[in-house]
Scaffold this active site. Structure first.
Site, PDB file in Angstrom:
ATOM      1  N   HIS A  68       7.745 -16.166  -7.340  1.00 41.41           N
ATOM      2  CA  HIS A  68       8.919 -15.541  -7.849  1.00 41.41           C
ATOM      3  C   HIS A  68      10.248 -15.930  -7.374  1.00 41.41           C
ATOM      4  O   HIS A  68      11.111 -16.213  -8.352  1.00 41.41           O
ATOM      5  CB  HIS A  68       8.555 -14.160  -7.592  1.00 41.41           C
ATOM      6  CG  HIS A  68       9.834 -13.182  -8.062  1.00 41.41           C
ATOM      7  ND1 HIS A  68       9.724 -12.307  -9.141  1.00 41.41           N
ATOM      8  CD2 HIS A  68      10.790 -12.806  -7.725  1.00 41.41           C
ATOM      9  CE1 HIS A  68      10.874 -11.797  -9.242  1.00 41.41           C
ATOM     10  NE2 HIS A  68      11.499 -12.039  -8.445  1.00 41.41           N
ATOM     11  N   GLU A  69      10.479 -16.140  -6.174  1.00 40.69           N
ATOM     12  CA  GLU A  69      11.712 -16.316  -5.675  1.00 40.69           C
ATOM     13  C   GLU A  69      12.038 -17.824  -6.175  1.00 40.69           C
ATOM     14  O   GLU A  69      13.028 -18.323  -6.569  1.00 40.69           O
ATOM     15  CB  GLU A  69      11.815 -16.185  -4.241  1.00 40.69           C
ATOM     16  CG  GLU A  69      11.332 -14.777  -3.467  1.00 40.69           C
ATOM     17  CD  GLU A  69      12.160 -14.050  -4.392  1.00 40.69           C
ATOM     18  OE1 GLU A  69      13.194 -14.120  -4.854  1.00 40.69           O
ATOM     19  OE2 GLU A  69      11.567 -12.574  -4.171  1.00 40.69           O
ATOM     20  N   ASN A  80      17.908 -16.727  -2.302  1.00 37.35           N
ATOM     21  CA  ASN A  80      19.237 -17.257  -1.881  1.00 37.35           C
ATOM     22  C   ASN A  80      19.136 -19.069  -2.399  1.00 37.35           C
ATOM     23  O   ASN A  80      18.139 -19.500  -1.974  1.00 37.35           O
ATOM     24  CB  ASN A  80      19.635 -17.348  -0.437  1.00 37.35           C
ATOM     25  CG  ASN A  80      19.407 -15.869  -0.051  1.00 37.35           C
ATOM     26  OD1 ASN A  80      20.164 -15.168  -0.413  1.00 37.35           O
ATOM     27  ND2 ASN A  80      18.488 -15.877   0.954  1.00 37.35           N
ATOM     28  N   GLU A  90      22.345 -10.059  -1.788  1.00 40.61           N
ATOM     29  CA  GLU A  90      22.365  -9.197  -3.074  1.00 40.61           C
ATOM     30  C   GLU A  90      21.986  -7.859  -2.866  1.00 40.61           C
ATOM     31  O   GLU A  90      21.133  -7.500  -1.725  1.00 40.61           O
ATOM     32  CB  GLU A  90      21.017 -10.008  -3.902  1.00 40.61           C
ATOM     33  CG  GLU A  90      20.844  -9.200  -5.101  1.00 40.61           C
ATOM     34  CD  GLU A  90      19.700  -9.652  -5.969  1.00 40.61           C
ATOM     35  OE1 GLU A  90      18.960 -10.393  -5.599  1.00 40.61           O
ATOM     36  OE2 GLU A  90      19.420  -9.367  -7.252  1.00 40.61           O
ATOM     37  N   GLY A 133      11.131  -7.475  -0.405  1.00 45.86           N
ATOM     38  CA  GLY A 133      10.069  -8.365  -0.089  1.00 45.86           C
ATOM     39  C   GLY A 133      10.543  -9.921   0.323  1.00 45.86           C
ATOM     40  O   GLY A 133      10.301 -10.518   1.170  1.00 45.86           O
ATOM     41  N   ALA A 134      11.702 -10.214  -0.597  1.00 41.48           N
ATOM     42  CA  ALA A 134      12.000 -11.781  -0.409  1.00 41.48           C
ATOM     43  C   ALA A 134      13.388 -11.778  -1.195  1.00 41.48           C
ATOM     44  O   ALA A 134      13.652 -11.081  -2.245  1.00 41.48           O
ATOM     45  CB  ALA A 134      11.202 -12.856  -0.706  1.00 41.48           C
ATOM     46  N   MET A 135      14.145 -12.989  -0.868  1.00 47.13           N
ATOM     47  CA  MET A 135      15.428 -13.022  -1.658  1.00 47.13           C
ATOM     48  C   MET A 135      15.530 -14.804  -1.887  1.00 47.13           C
ATOM     49  O   MET A 135      15.364 -15.540  -1.097  1.00 47.13           O
ATOM     50  CB  MET A 135      16.466 -12.615  -0.657  1.00 47.13           C
ATOM     51  CG  MET A 135      18.015 -12.998  -1.151  1.00 47.13           C
ATOM     52  SD  MET A 135      18.220 -12.030  -2.775  1.00 47.13           S
ATOM     53  CE  MET A 135      19.425 -13.125  -3.659  1.00 47.13           C
ATOM     54  N   HIS A 190      13.264 -18.167  -9.571  1.00 44.32           N
ATOM     55  CA  HIS A 190      14.658 -17.559  -9.768  1.00 44.32           C
ATOM     56  C   HIS A 190      15.609 -18.884  -9.732  1.00 44.32           C
ATOM     57  O   HIS A 190      16.798 -18.899 -10.134  1.00 44.32           O
ATOM     58  CB  HIS A 190      15.092 -16.617  -8.499  1.00 44.32           C
ATOM     59  CG  HIS A 190      14.973 -15.191  -8.611  1.00 44.32           C
ATOM     60  ND1 HIS A 190      15.280 -14.828 -10.129  1.00 44.32           N
ATOM     61  CD2 HIS A 190      14.426 -14.333  -8.123  1.00 44.32           C
ATOM     62  CE1 HIS A 190      14.977 -13.477  -9.983  1.00 44.32           C
ATOM     63  NE2 HIS A 190      14.272 -13.238  -8.914  1.00 44.32           N
TER      64      HIS A 190
HETATM   65  N1  BES Z   1      16.331 -10.783  -5.760  1.00 43.80           N
HETATM   66  C1  BES Z   1      15.186  -9.916  -5.116  1.00 43.80           C
HETATM   67  C2  BES Z   1      15.552  -9.483  -3.913  1.00 43.80           C
HETATM   68  C3  BES Z   1      16.442  -8.378  -3.651  1.00 43.80           C
HETATM   69  C4  BES Z   1      16.409  -7.340  -4.504  1.00 43.80           C
HETATM   70  C5  BES Z   1      17.362  -8.566  -2.768  1.00 43.80           C
HETATM   71  C6  BES Z   1      17.219  -6.201  -4.304  1.00 43.80           C
HETATM   72  C7  BES Z   1      18.246  -7.269  -2.273  1.00 43.80           C
HETATM   73  C8  BES Z   1      18.106  -6.240  -3.261  1.00 43.80           C
HETATM   74  C9  BES Z   1      13.950 -10.889  -5.401  1.00 43.80           C
HETATM   75  O1  BES Z   1      14.050 -11.707  -6.369  1.00 43.80           O
HETATM   76  C10 BES Z   1      12.741  -9.862  -5.843  1.00 43.80           C
HETATM   77  O2  BES Z   1      13.012  -9.525  -6.759  1.00 43.80           O
HETATM   78  N2  BES Z   1      11.841  -9.528  -4.965  1.00 43.80           N
HETATM   79  C11 BES Z   1      10.910  -8.477  -4.902  1.00 43.80           C
HETATM   80  C12 BES Z   1       9.524  -9.360  -5.103  1.00 43.80           C
HETATM   81  C13 BES Z   1       9.105  -9.987  -6.376  1.00 43.80           C
HETATM   82  C14 BES Z   1       7.758 -10.614  -6.405  1.00 43.80           C
HETATM   83  C15 BES Z   1       9.428  -8.938  -7.314  1.00 43.80           C
HETATM   84  C16 BES Z   1      10.850  -7.938  -3.813  1.00 43.80           C
HETATM   85  O3  BES Z   1      11.565  -8.184  -2.971  1.00 43.80           O
HETATM   86  O4  BES Z   1      10.330  -6.739  -3.978  1.00 43.80           O
HETATM   87 ZN    ZN Z   2      13.243 -11.320  -8.259  1.00 42.30          ZN
END
Ligand code: BES
Ligand code: ZN
Length: 878
Positions: free
Chosen positions: A300-301, A268, A124, A264-266, A304
């Site tokens: 959060h993840e 997938n 992403e 922070g995390a993804m 999704h």
């Molecule tokens: N989908 C995002 C991760 C992401 C964002 C990957 C942009 C690549 C590019 C994920 O679900 C997300 O939003 N993560 C947040 C943490 C969340 C608790 C708000 C993050 O990674 O900061």
């Molecule tokens: Zn997110």
């Protein structure tokens, strides 16, 4: 190099061809991974026949291409740096390609890359095009079968989305695993991980009785940091079943921790990949706030899986559709499993300091942007946090039940589809039976709306009139005169002079003591009847809309609200307003060169708070914290960096001195011998104790510093150790701070996540010697500019949290950050564009600093810029 071009929402067209099924094969190698792809494709039913096939691809070396097994001649396709175009394809066909990629050279951390001993992916938003040629856009959804081949010794674990369906040995010490994901998904949800990993395993039985295997994969040394995340995952799964009726859909759910990760995390599908900082936790190494962050991100993840994966975004302009909603969902989850008022206070603090700053700066944009140059630049506080506030307002406007019905309708109607913000809002409007036409403006209009409220009491008629006016200031591309009034809920109550709640009568109707009025127009007047005496209004309770509220409160009224308002959030907020007023008074005194005084009302309120038994220690701890320098700056017409710092310090110290015995008692009363747990009761206690210790140390007294030193040496848990170390390291008492910093650094040299904290503590030191320290630490063996966590810990913490030193008048703070940005521009454009943010917030600073900051931005602009940085710098210098 051609200037990067913007992409516009209004130009959206569905893709000419769709993919139904994908088979991928990865033959992993550090510098030459071979990726074979077989795509089953067909023409989009809504697009005309005969269009060329356009696939995206970046940094790929094409070694084979065929349609229906027939290799293409060179003349049959066109390749450039970003695209592969085939002029003629059948209505339905199979495309096969083979490319070679170089994961070891991938420092951007998008696509397939190496992290420590692993291979991992981040797709992403547009990373999949660095893996293979593909219509890499979220409105193309396909089922995936993925075979991963690697060295059996070096890469014993081979993971991808879905369920493992086959595995076996291959010649030359290699082996393979094949994975099948039965749910159609966009390419941005693809994932692959390979490495020497170990797992912890657990199970969750869903409401309908399916047993799901849960795995957390980490490097061996981190096995003792997985328990908390596993618990959080199970709590999240249960919560989503109860709160939204959403059940998990695969038999396996995996989380992998990697050290090098931009975000922070993804999420997938079936294989979430986490920055190790967002999943690993144990009491010896992790502070309370990070336990809570881990819990929130794991949730959060996981959330999704429905809000993002099952129902996904049509295009990246709709990003808030999944992110705003999912942030709202994780905020609600955290509120439910911890202290709801504290969670709200924390979320609003982030919004008001960071999102409001973004909305007031050069990169301000609507929650649904109309155009972008680089989509990675739009994973912003506006899309996420303001996006979540919009969903919260919907819930407030509809009520819990109708909101849930709207969510149910959205998930069932759009399951398996790629949709738009309109689809979400119309589900809410339909299920809630409310007109949300005007509400849609929240997605289109940038900038923080301002509510100006006035109250007028007519004693004779016993009527209280509330006049509310709203306006939104101009933002780039949206002049003030084009801003339209927004639809928003304003929750409120009225207090009498003794702090008692006044029953509300509005338009002849009784509304209890707490009500919501709706605004649609630029101006409204609300007429409350049967009001026996002049009231103090408690406005925007729970922060019911993401706006700036202006009401001419005097300090006495604020003190009354702090003490008696029935809304916990507004009690806190009144305290913040009062503290802000006291600090602003001190700022004026310092600017005029006179001795500041401690505002007696603030002292009175603090005394009251410390003397009144509280049943919510967590909220009390928040109430005792003064607004941050960043928040104060956000409230200033022109920002005086040094005066803000000095004034805030002055008020802290004056409170510490005036209330020393009370803070001392609070500190003692909240000592605890029980074994550490990240429970919210314990967190509240530690937070309160460490706030008290902060005020004590602010007096500069030796005794207080010895309390901190003792707490540091007691070594009970990282929360207490870090709080104490920070106070010591930030004090002027070098003889105490230096050895503690040194001891800590030696003790934790083996743990990268603790070293991040060690870096951050040192670079946030307010003393002017810090700049040398930053440069020195950049050469420390534990630092690496290629690792985003290190960059955030050292440079991010310095630029965002050490305002006096970042904004030094010799420009050295700016220069340092610009140097790093220039280096990152080549290595990791996404992180470069994020780390530059503080350099772009110069609009309300003095002329001298403005020109220093602009000069650094111009120096950056002379480099060959990535799209990411190009977009930010152009906007900042526009
Ligand atoms: N989908 C995002 C991760 C992401 C964002 C990957 C942009 C690549 C590019 C994920 O679900 C997300 O939003 N993560 C947040 C943490 C969340 C608790 C708000 C993050 O990674 O900061
Ligand atoms: Zn997110």
């Amino acid at each position: 190099m051609a200037e990067p071009q913007a992409i516009h929402l209004k130009d959206y067209l569905p893709p000419a061809y769709l993919v139904d099924d994908v088979a991928l094969k990865f033959d992993l190698d550090d510098h030459a991974t071979r990726v074979s792809a077989r795509l089953k494709m067909r023409r989009h039913p809504q697009r005309e026949a005969g269009l060329p096939l356009e696939l995206f691809g970046t940094a790929l070396r094409l070694t084979h291409i065929a349609i229906e097994g027939q290799p293409l001649d060179e003349g049959e396709y066109r390749l450039d740096a970003e695209r592969l175009v085939i002029a003629k394809v059948p209505e339905r066909f199979e495309l096969t390609t083979e490319v070679i990629i170089d994961p070891a050279a991938n420092t951007a951390l998008e696509g397939l890359y190496r992290s420590s001993s692993m291979f991992c992916t981040q797709c992403e938003p547009e990373g999949f095009r660095r893996i293979t040629y593909y219509p890499d856009r979220p409105d193309v959804m396909a089922t995936f079968t993925t075979t991963v081949i690697g060295d059996r010794e070096r890469l014993p674990v081979l993971l991808s989305n879905g369920n493992p369906i086959e595995s076996g040995e291959l010649p030359n010490g290699r082996h393979f695993v094949t994975w099948r994901d039965p749910f159609p998904k966009p390419s941005y949800l693809f994932a692959l991980v390979a490495g020497t990993l170990e797992k912890v395993e657990d199970h969750f039985t869903t409401v309908s009785g399916r047993r799901v295997t849960l795995q957390i994969w980490v490097e061996r040394e981190n096995l003792d940091k997985t328990e908390f995340a596993m618990g959080a995952l199970k709590r999240a799964m249960k919560w989503d079943e109860e709160a939204y009726g959403r059940e998990y859909d695969l038999d396996l759910f995996m989380i992998v921790a990697v050290n090098d990760f931009n975000m922070g995390a993804m999420e997938n599908k079936g294989l979430n990949i986490f920055n190790s900082s967002a999943v690993l936790a144990n009491p010896a190494t992790t502070v309370d706030a990070n336990f809570q962050r881990v819990e929130g991100i794991v949730a959060h993840e996981y959330f999704h899986n429905w809000s993002g994966n099952r129902v996904t975004c049509r295009d990246w302009f709709q990003l808030a559709l999944k992110e705003g909603f999912t942030v709202f969902r994780d905020q609600s989850f955290s509120a439910d499993v911890n202290s709801a008022p504290v969670k709200r206070i924390e979320d609003v603090s982030v919004l008001r300091t960071m999102q409001f700053a973004e909305d007031a700066g050069p990169t301000a944009h609507p929650v649904r942007p109309e155009s972008f140059i680089e989509i990675s630049n739009f994973y912003t506080l506006t899309v996420y946090e303001k996006g979540a506030e919009i969903v919260r307002m919907l819930r407030q406007l509809l009520g819990a039940e109708r909101f849930r019905a709207g969510a149910d309708l959205y998930f069932s109607r759009f399951d398996g589809q790629a949709v738009r913000v309109e689809d979400f809002v119309s589900s809410m409007s339909e299920a809630g039976d409310v007109d949300l036409t005007r509400f849609m403006r929240w997605y289109a209009q940038a900038g923080t709306p301002v509510l100006e409220v006035e109250g007028e009491y007519d004693a004779e008629a016993q009527v209280y009139r509330l006049k509310v006016r709203q306006h939104t200031p101009a933002t780039p591309g949206q002049p003030a005169e084009r801003k339209l009034p927004l639809h928003l809920p304003l929750r409120l109550g009225l207090l009498d002079a003794d702090g008692a709640a006044i029953p509300l009568w509005l338009d002849g109707e009784s509304r209890g003591t707490d009500t919501v009025v709706e605004l649609f127009e630029a101006e409204h007047e609300f007429r409350f009847e049967r009001v026996p005496s002049a009231p103090v209004p408690s406005l925007l309770r729970g922060f019911s809309a993401p706006v700036k509220l202006r009401f001419p409160y005097d300090r006495g009224q604020l003190a009354l609200l702090v003490k008696y308002d029935e809304d916990g959030f507004n009690r806190w907020d009144a305290g913040q307003r009062l503290a802000l007023a006291a600090i602003e008074e001190a700022i004026l005194a310092l600017q005029a060169g006179v001795e500041p005084r401690l505002d007696p009302t603030l002292l009175d309120v603090f005394t009251h708070l410390l003397d009144t038994p509280s049943d919510d220690l967590a909220v009390l701890a928040e109430m005792l914290k003064l607004p941050s320098e960043a928040y104060i700056a956000g409230e200033q017409e022109t920002i005086d960096i040094d005066a803000i710092h000095q004034a805030r310090r002055f008020v802290t110290r004056a409170l510490g001195e005036a209330l020393e015995p009370r803070f001392r008692a609070l500190f003692e009363a909240n000592q605890s011998e029980v074994p550490y747990a990240p429970s919210f009761e314990q967190i509240a206690q530690r937070s309160l104790k460490n706030v008290a210790l902060g005020y004590l140390c602010a007096t500069g007294g030796e005794e207080a510093l010895h309390l901190a030193q003792h707490q540091f040496e007691q070594d009970r848990n990282m929360t207490d150790v870090r709080a104490a170390l920070t106070l010591l390291a930030h004090s002027d008492a070098h003889q105490l701070g230096d050895p503690a910093v040194k001891a800590f650094g030696e003790r934790w040299a083996h743990d990268p996540l603790v070293m991040d904290q060690w870096f951050a503590i040192q670079v946030t030191r307010p003393q002017p010697d810090v700049l040398d320290r930053v440069r020195f630490l950049m050469r420390h063996p534990a630092f690496s500019i290629k690792n985003p966590n290190k960059v955030r810990a050292l440079i991010g913490a310095f630029a965002n949290l050490n305002r006096v030193n970042f904004h030094r008048l010799d420009g050295e703070g700016y220069r340092l950050v610009a140097d790093v940005v220039i280096e990152l521009n080549r290595l990791n454009p996404d992180i470069a564009a994020r780390i530059v943010t503080p350099l772009t917030h110069f609009q309300r600073l003095d002329a001298e600093r403005q020109s220093l900051m602009r000069a650094e931005l111009e120096r950056i602009r002379r480099e060959p810029l990535s799209r990411n940085l190009f977009e930010v710098i152009e906007k900042a210098l526009a």
